[in-house]
Write a protein that holds these residues in place. Sequence first.
Motif, PDB file in Angstrom:
ATOM      1  N   LYS A  57      49.446 107.441  13.299  1.00 44.03           N
ATOM      2  CA  LYS A  57      49.019 109.063  12.972  1.00 44.03           C
ATOM      3  C   LYS A  57      48.619 108.914  11.872  1.00 44.03           C
ATOM      4  O   LYS A  57      48.366 110.220  10.962  1.00 44.03           O
ATOM      5  CB  LYS A  57      50.384 110.039  12.896  1.00 44.03           C
ATOM      6  N   GLU A  79      58.917 110.391  13.487  1.00 44.17           N
ATOM      7  CA  GLU A  79      58.461 111.070  15.013  1.00 44.17           C
ATOM      8  C   GLU A  79      58.829 111.577  15.852  1.00 44.17           C
ATOM      9  O   GLU A  79      58.600 112.700  16.305  1.00 44.17           O
ATOM     10  CB  GLU A  79      57.999 108.903  15.477  1.00 44.17           C
ATOM     11  N   CYS A  86      58.148 104.046  18.396  1.00 40.37           N
ATOM     12  CA  CYS A  86      58.105 105.902  17.249  1.00 40.37           C
ATOM     13  C   CYS A  86      57.227 105.248  16.244  1.00 40.37           C
ATOM     14  O   CYS A  86      56.485 105.763  15.117  1.00 40.37           O
ATOM     15  CB  CYS A  86      59.854 106.036  17.629  1.00 40.37           C
ATOM     16  N   ARG A  97      53.516 105.122  16.472  1.00 40.48           N
ATOM     17  CA  ARG A  97      52.944 106.675  17.212  1.00 40.48           C
ATOM     18  C   ARG A  97      52.740 107.362  15.574  1.00 40.48           C
ATOM     19  O   ARG A  97      52.089 107.585  15.294  1.00 40.48           O
ATOM     20  CB  ARG A  97      53.900 107.177  17.877  1.00 40.48           C
ATOM     21  N   TYR A  98      54.124 106.643  14.863  1.00 41.43           N
ATOM     22  CA  TYR A  98      53.967 107.456  13.511  1.00 41.43           C
ATOM     23  C   TYR A  98      52.938 106.435  12.420  1.00 41.43           C
ATOM     24  O   TYR A  98      51.860 107.380  12.034  1.00 41.43           O
ATOM     25  CB  TYR A  98      55.687 107.165  12.770  1.00 41.43           C
TER      26      TYR A  98
END
Length: 86
Positions: free
Chosen positions: A83, A49, A76, A79-80
Amino acid sequence: MRGLLFFLAIFVIYIAVKTVVRSAVRGYHDDEQKRNRRSIGDEMVLDPECRTYVVKDRAVARRIRGTLTYFCSDACAGRYEDKNRA
């Protein structure tokens, strides 16, 4: 005779101080070498990320699409995962 005893006393004190100093210096260098060996041997992993490297033992591990992936933090990793939801 007094001169010989004085010389002998100084010599004994010199040997004692030399031994103590040598032992202290050797102990310091041994500790430093152990610390260096430990930090050199740690495996690093790349956070996909934020693209930073993290020591594997301290990384946050998540299984994403069957693959174990390592991150620098929970933020992180979250967020990864957001996505790459499938």
